[in-house]
Design a protein around this motif. Structure first.
Motif, short mmCIF file in Angstrom:
data_model
loop_
_atom_site.label_atom_id
_atom_site.label_comp_id
_atom_site.label_asym_id
_atom_site.label_seq_id
_atom_site.Cartn_x
_atom_site.Cartn_y
_atom_site.Cartn_z
N ALA A 107 0.86 -1.19 0.00
CA ALA A 107 0.00 0.00 0.00
C ALA A 107 0.90 1.24 0.00
O ALA A 107 1.96 1.23 0.63
CB ALA A 107 -0.90 0.00 1.23
N PRO A 108 0.46 2.29 -0.73
CA PRO A 108 -0.84 2.50 -1.36
C PRO A 108 -1.02 1.69 -2.65
O PRO A 108 -0.07 1.49 -3.40
CB PRO A 108 -0.85 4.00 -1.67
N TYR A 109 -2.28 1.27 -2.88
CA TYR A 109 -2.58 0.56 -4.12
C TYR A 109 -3.72 1.20 -4.90
O TYR A 109 -4.11 0.69 -5.96
CB TYR A 109 -2.91 -0.91 -3.84
N ALA A 110 -4.25 2.32 -4.40
CA ALA A 110 -5.33 3.00 -5.11
C ALA A 110 -5.13 4.51 -5.08
O ALA A 110 -4.55 5.06 -4.13
CB ALA A 110 -6.69 2.66 -4.49
N VAL A 111 -5.58 5.16 -6.13
CA VAL A 111 -5.65 6.62 -6.23
C VAL A 111 -7.12 6.94 -6.48
O VAL A 111 -7.61 6.81 -7.59
CB VAL A 111 -4.78 7.17 -7.36
N ARG A 112 -7.84 7.25 -5.40
CA ARG A 112 -9.31 7.30 -5.44
C ARG A 112 -9.82 5.98 -6.02
O ARG A 112 -9.53 4.92 -5.50
CB ARG A 112 -9.81 8.52 -6.20
N CYS A 113 -10.57 6.02 -7.15
CA CYS A 113 -11.12 4.78 -7.69
C CYS A 113 -10.17 4.08 -8.64
O CYS A 113 -10.42 2.96 -9.08
CB CYS A 113 -12.44 5.06 -8.42
N ASN A 114 -9.06 4.74 -9.02
CA ASN A 114 -8.06 4.14 -9.91
C ASN A 114 -7.12 3.25 -9.12
O ASN A 114 -6.87 3.49 -7.93
CB ASN A 114 -7.21 5.22 -10.57
N SER A 115 -6.56 2.24 -9.76
CA SER A 115 -5.44 1.54 -9.15
C SER A 115 -4.21 2.41 -9.30
O SER A 115 -4.12 3.24 -10.22
CB SER A 115 -5.20 0.19 -9.82
N ILE A 116 -3.23 2.21 -8.43
CA ILE A 116 -2.02 3.02 -8.53
C ILE A 116 -1.20 2.64 -9.76
O ILE A 116 -0.52 3.47 -10.36
CB ILE A 116 -1.18 2.94 -7.24
#
Length: 343
Positions: A107-116
């Motif tokens: 983690a982090p693995y998300a940017v809001r609803c996007n995957s990183i």
């Protein structure tokens, strides 16, 4: 039938029309090399530092391709603004020959609803977050023949190497390395399950056959779980929870994923996380971080994935080439695994 669906059906038929063994023909791919991969280490996470050092040594990553960042607190999700800063920091340290990036953390693995990984490779897509069940933005790398995505398409592929356990991360890396030493008899398994809504990509399951030059067989099953087999190179299915993983053996370089809503919510508790595939012995996987609905385009296309993997692409290349709309999907594993690379 949409043009994209028709194209993929034609591709599937063309790929497997000679699936009878020795007659199958393949074009050898120019797979990604260690000198073309950068690794990003989070200096605020001791596990990332330890696993990064191990990966660099095992894969002989050039010192110039090692990037250090600081992300305190291991947040599962970061804001688009923080992500933009992180991406700028990483990109500013990379040479023009770097075609892919491995982020060594869970983690982090998300940017809001996007995957990183999608946000890094394709750019953050704010429009997807207005309706996560809407159609996704097409990837120019879908079913691509390009051996240099950054040079040719201005996109660096990306993947996460999870670090919740240093021991498990090292074992994962070792499996990826081992995949390149010996061609083993193996099977690609495709399961159509009782969870009908999660069978949306079953249309693209390759027919049963055999590729003698790759020592690889393909099998299609009507079942909710694979059980008691010891030769798994690919396992693709559609269920929220994959059972009986402790009864099967994955070979080095194995790819495995399940079509479900939140497999890419790596540390979530609602559905089976794709980390479970890696813990069970797979070398790479894919899942969505937010509710995508069951568009097959948002998940790895079985025919495209198999095609590029058996041609010798690395795991990161084959997986990225197999997803038409990857905005919500996170790629995890050991990117350089390539069991069918030319020896």
């Amino acid at each position: 039938m949409t043009p994209t669906l028709r194209t993929c059906l034609i591709l599937s038929l063309a790929l497997f029309s000679c699936a009878g063994g020795a007659r199958a023909q393949f074009v050898a791919a120019a797979a990604l090399q260690p000198k073309q991969l950068a690794i990003v280490i989070n200096d605020d996470e001791p596990n990332s530092v330890a696993v990064g050092a191990y990966y660099r040594k095992r894969r002989n990553i050039p010192a110039a391709n090692v990037v250090h960042v600081r992300i305190p607190g291991k947040p599962r999700q970061i804001s688009p603004e923080r992500f933009a800063e992180l991406k700028e920091e990483i990109d500013g340290k990379l040479g023009k020959d770097v075609q892919a990036v491995l982020m060594i953390w869970t983690a982090p693995y998300a940017v809001r609803c996007n995957s990183i990984t999608a946000a890094y490779t394709l750019g953050y897509d704010a429009a997807q977050c207005e309706n996560t069940c809407g159609a996704g933005r097409p990837s120019p790398y879908f079913n691509s023949t390009s051996p240099r995505p950054y040079t040719d398409l201005d996109m660096r592929l990306s993947m996460l190497l999870p670090t919740e356990s240093v021991e498990q991360a090292k074992a994962l890396i070792d499996r990826g390395v081992a995949s390149g030493f010996k061609l083993r008899p193996a099977t690609a398994y495709y399961l159509t399950t009782s969870e009908k809504a999660r069978n949306s990509r079953a249309t693209f399951f390759p027919p049963e056959g055999r590729f003698d030059s790759r020592k690889l067989a393909t099998r299609r099953l009507q079942a909710d779980a694979l059980e008691g087999v010891n030769d798994v190179m690919i396992y693709q299915t559609g269920v929220a929870q994959v059972d009986k993983l402790d009864t099967i053996r994955f070979l080095p370089g194995a790819l495995a994923d399940h079509l479900t809503s939140l497999g890419g919510d790596l540390l979530g508790e609602g559905q089976m996380s794709i980390l479970r595939w890696l813990q069970a012995g797979a070398t790479a996987s894919y899942g969505t971080v937010t509710e995508p609905c069951n568009y097959w385009q948002k998940f790895p296309n079985p025919a495209v994935l198999l095609k590029h993997y058996v041609q010798g692409n690395t795991a990161i290349e084959a997986y990225w080439k197999s997803v038409a709309w990857p905005t919500q999907g996170v790629f995890v594993g050991e990117p350089l695994a390539a069991p069918y690379r030319r020896r």
